[in-house]
Design an enzyme around this catalytic site. Structure first.
Site, PDB file in Angstrom:
ATOM      1  N   SER A 123     102.371 168.674 -27.693  1.00 19.36           N
ATOM      2  CA  SER A 123     101.134 167.909 -27.484  1.00 19.36           C
ATOM      3  C   SER A 123     100.974 166.921 -28.630  1.00 19.36           C
ATOM      4  O   SER A 123     101.376 167.203 -29.769  1.00 19.36           O
ATOM      5  CB  SER A 123      99.925 168.846 -27.471  1.00 19.36           C
ATOM      6  OG  SER A 123      98.728 168.093 -27.485  1.00 19.36           O
ATOM      7  N   TYR A 137      95.222 175.449 -31.413  1.00 25.60           N
ATOM      8  CA  TYR A 137      96.104 174.873 -30.385  1.00 25.60           C
ATOM      9  C   TYR A 137      97.009 173.805 -31.010  1.00 25.60           C
ATOM     10  O   TYR A 137      98.229 173.794 -30.795  1.00 25.60           O
ATOM     11  CB  TYR A 137      95.238 174.261 -29.279  1.00 25.60           C
ATOM     12  CG  TYR A 137      95.978 173.449 -28.244  1.00 25.60           C
ATOM     13  CD1 TYR A 137      96.613 174.059 -27.171  1.00 25.60           C
ATOM     14  CD2 TYR A 137      96.030 172.053 -28.329  1.00 25.60           C
ATOM     15  CE1 TYR A 137      97.276 173.296 -26.208  1.00 25.60           C
ATOM     16  CE2 TYR A 137      96.686 171.293 -27.381  1.00 25.60           C
ATOM     17  CZ  TYR A 137      97.305 171.921 -26.325  1.00 25.60           C
ATOM     18  OH  TYR A 137      97.968 171.173 -25.380  1.00 25.60           O
TER      19      TYR A 137
HETATM   20  P1  NAP Z   1      97.171 173.703 -16.758  1.00 21.83           P
HETATM   21  O1  NAP Z   1      96.797 172.779 -15.660  1.00 21.83           O
HETATM   22  O2  NAP Z   1      96.115 174.536 -17.388  1.00 21.83           O
HETATM   23  O3  NAP Z   1      98.345 174.671 -16.211  1.00 21.83           O
HETATM   24  C1  NAP Z   1      98.858 175.657 -17.042  1.00 21.83           C
HETATM   25  C2  NAP Z   1      99.975 176.398 -16.341  1.00 21.83           C
HETATM   26  O4  NAP Z   1     100.522 177.349 -17.276  1.00 21.83           O
HETATM   27  C3  NAP Z   1      99.525 177.198 -15.124  1.00 21.83           C
HETATM   28  O5  NAP Z   1     100.554 177.100 -14.164  1.00 21.83           O
HETATM   29  C4  NAP Z   1      99.439 178.632 -15.645  1.00 21.83           C
HETATM   30  O6  NAP Z   1      99.720 179.614 -14.667  1.00 21.83           O
HETATM   31  C5  NAP Z   1     100.560 178.631 -16.661  1.00 21.83           C
HETATM   32  N1  NAP Z   1     100.453 179.642 -17.708  1.00 21.83           N
HETATM   33  C6  NAP Z   1      99.471 179.818 -18.628  1.00 21.83           C
HETATM   34  N2  NAP Z   1      99.765 180.862 -19.428  1.00 21.83           N
HETATM   35  C7  NAP Z   1     100.964 181.337 -19.026  1.00 21.83           C
HETATM   36  C8  NAP Z   1     101.796 182.400 -19.454  1.00 21.83           C
HETATM   37  N3  NAP Z   1     101.455 183.205 -20.497  1.00 21.83           N
HETATM   38  N4  NAP Z   1     102.953 182.621 -18.792  1.00 21.83           N
HETATM   39  C9  NAP Z   1     103.312 181.827 -17.756  1.00 21.83           C
HETATM   40  N5  NAP Z   1     102.582 180.805 -17.298  1.00 21.83           N
HETATM   41  C10 NAP Z   1     101.402 180.571 -17.926  1.00 21.83           C
HETATM   42  O7  NAP Z   1      97.897 172.944 -17.939  1.00 21.83           O
HETATM   43  P2  NAP Z   1      98.467 171.441 -18.098  1.00 21.83           P
HETATM   44  O8  NAP Z   1      97.360 170.594 -18.550  1.00 21.83           O
HETATM   45  O9  NAP Z   1      99.281 171.059 -16.932  1.00 21.83           O
HETATM   46  O10 NAP Z   1      99.395 171.644 -19.388  1.00 21.83           O
HETATM   47  C11 NAP Z   1     100.777 171.946 -19.302  1.00 21.83           C
HETATM   48  C12 NAP Z   1     101.356 171.840 -20.700  1.00 21.83           C
HETATM   49  O11 NAP Z   1     101.076 170.537 -21.238  1.00 21.83           O
HETATM   50  C13 NAP Z   1     100.745 172.839 -21.702  1.00 21.83           C
HETATM   51  O12 NAP Z   1     101.759 173.296 -22.577  1.00 21.83           O
HETATM   52  C14 NAP Z   1      99.733 171.997 -22.455  1.00 21.83           C
HETATM   53  O13 NAP Z   1      99.490 172.501 -23.757  1.00 21.83           O
HETATM   54  C15 NAP Z   1     100.463 170.662 -22.491  1.00 21.83           C
HETATM   55  N6  NAP Z   1      99.574 169.522 -22.729  1.00 21.83           N
HETATM   56  C16 NAP Z   1      98.596 169.217 -21.835  1.00 21.83           C
HETATM   57  C17 NAP Z   1      97.763 168.138 -22.101  1.00 21.83           C
HETATM   58  C18 NAP Z   1      96.648 167.735 -21.161  1.00 21.83           C
HETATM   59  O14 NAP Z   1      95.827 166.881 -21.555  1.00 21.83           O
HETATM   60  N7  NAP Z   1      96.591 168.270 -19.944  1.00 21.83           N
HETATM   61  C19 NAP Z   1      97.935 167.394 -23.270  1.00 21.83           C
HETATM   62  C20 NAP Z   1      98.935 167.748 -24.159  1.00 21.83           C
HETATM   63  C21 NAP Z   1      99.758 168.818 -23.872  1.00 21.83           C
HETATM   64  P3  NAP Z   1      98.578 180.313 -13.743  1.00 21.83           P
HETATM   65  O15 NAP Z   1      97.803 179.198 -13.122  1.00 21.83           O
HETATM   66  O16 NAP Z   1      99.280 181.103 -12.750  1.00 21.83           O
HETATM   67  O17 NAP Z   1      97.775 181.163 -14.655  1.00 21.83           O
END
Ligand code: NAP
Length: 244
Positions: free
Chosen positions: A139, A153
């Site tokens: 991130s 985080y």
């Molecule tokens: P999201 O919509 O909250 O989705 C998270 C996913 O991770 C879901 O499929 C969830 O599964 C799964 N998950 C959570 N804990 C887990 C575990 N212990 N084992 C296996 N699966 C797990 O998140 P997102 O925004 O797409 O983010 C994806 C990645 O991008 C993350 O690493 C996040 O830190 C990074 N990121 C996001 C942003 C942003 O602004 N969105 C910015 C920077 C970085 P379930 O639904 O089945 O629980």
């Protein structure tokens, strides 16, 4: 044998977009999820509807027994060429002095130990000099620090950056590349877990490109890094953050 990609946290958000793009590019894709089986099965159905191969596999990336089972079940689909460590969590916005150790541990368990355990299995099963590679989803928070929101985080993503750089050097002699993408503020459901579903819109004017990012914009960069087009990139941290 088909080329296999494992995408952690592929039931929604960035992981879902990556899984669908990799399937479109011909990979059999393991759709990992933690709780939301229905959404993971929907992603599989979407891939199968266009002739792709995918399987939904429940596993907690922070649990080594689960991770070993995830790899065993995924490898039934093909030879592992791409691992995308996308699963990640954050907790409600707080200043550091209000954070409990339990909360910080939970964030590190998924975001850091999870990436470590998944990389460990991948390093064991990936073949040498065949284009196999890992993309970690870090991130831009590792650079900005997320003050007043979630420095735990941000620190966990700093660890992901360091792990990426070190593992890239460890695996380079085997021809296995390891890179990371650092997304900025992307429209997904993760912000609701931070207690502010509309966080991206609130902060859009602070982003140089003056808007939040879309999951497909991040997924494109991950798929590019995982492809042969990025064959000379390893240990790279690619910011996909609208200028942050
Ligand atoms: P999201 O919509 O909250 O989705 C998270 C996913 O991770 C879901 O499929 C969830 O599964 C799964 N998950 C959570 N804990 C887990 C575990 N212990 N084992 C296996 N699966 C797990 O998140 P997102 O925004 O797409 O983010 C994806 C990645 O991008 C993350 O690493 C996040 O830190 C990074 N990121 C996001 C942003 C942003 O602004 N969105 C910015 C920077 C970085 P379930 O639904 O089945 O629980």
């Amino acid at each position: 044998m088909k080329n296999l990609a494992i995408v952690s946290g592929a039931s929604r958000g960035i992981g879902r977009a990556v899984a669908i793009k990799l399937a479109t590019n011909g990979y059999a894709v393991a759709i990992n999820y933690l709780h939301d089986r229905a959404s993971a099965v929907e992603v599989v159905a979407e891939i199968e509807a266009v002739g792709g191969v995918a399987k939904a596999i429940q596993a907690d990336v922070a649990n080594e027994t689960d991770v070993i089972r995830l790899f065993d079940r995924s490898l039934e689909l093909g030879e592992l060429k791409v691992l995308v460590n996308n699963a990640g969590i954050l907790r409600p916005q707080l200043r550091l002095e209000e954070m409990s150790l339990e909360r910080v541990k939970a964030v590190f368990e998924t975001n850091v130990y999870g990436v470590f355990l998944m990389c460990k299995q991948a390093a064991r099963v990936m073949s040498d000099h065949c284009g196999a590679n890992i993309v970690n989803v870090s991130s831009i928070a590792s650079k900005t620090g997320s003050a007043n929101e979630y420095v735990d985080y941000a620190a966990s993503k700093g660890a992901v950056d360091s792990l990426t750089i070190g593992l890239a050097k460890e695996l380079a002699s085997r021809g296995i590349r390891v890179n990371a993408v650092r997304p900025g503020m992307i429209h997904t459901e993760i912000h609701a877990a931070g207690g502010e579903p509309n966080r991206v819109d609130r902060l859009a004017s602070k982003i140089p490109l003056n808007r939040g990012g879309k999951v497909n914009e991040v997924a494109e960069s991950i798929v590019w890094l995982s492809s042969g087009q990025a064959s000379y990139c390893t240990g790279a941290l690619l910011d996909v953050a609208g200028g942050l």
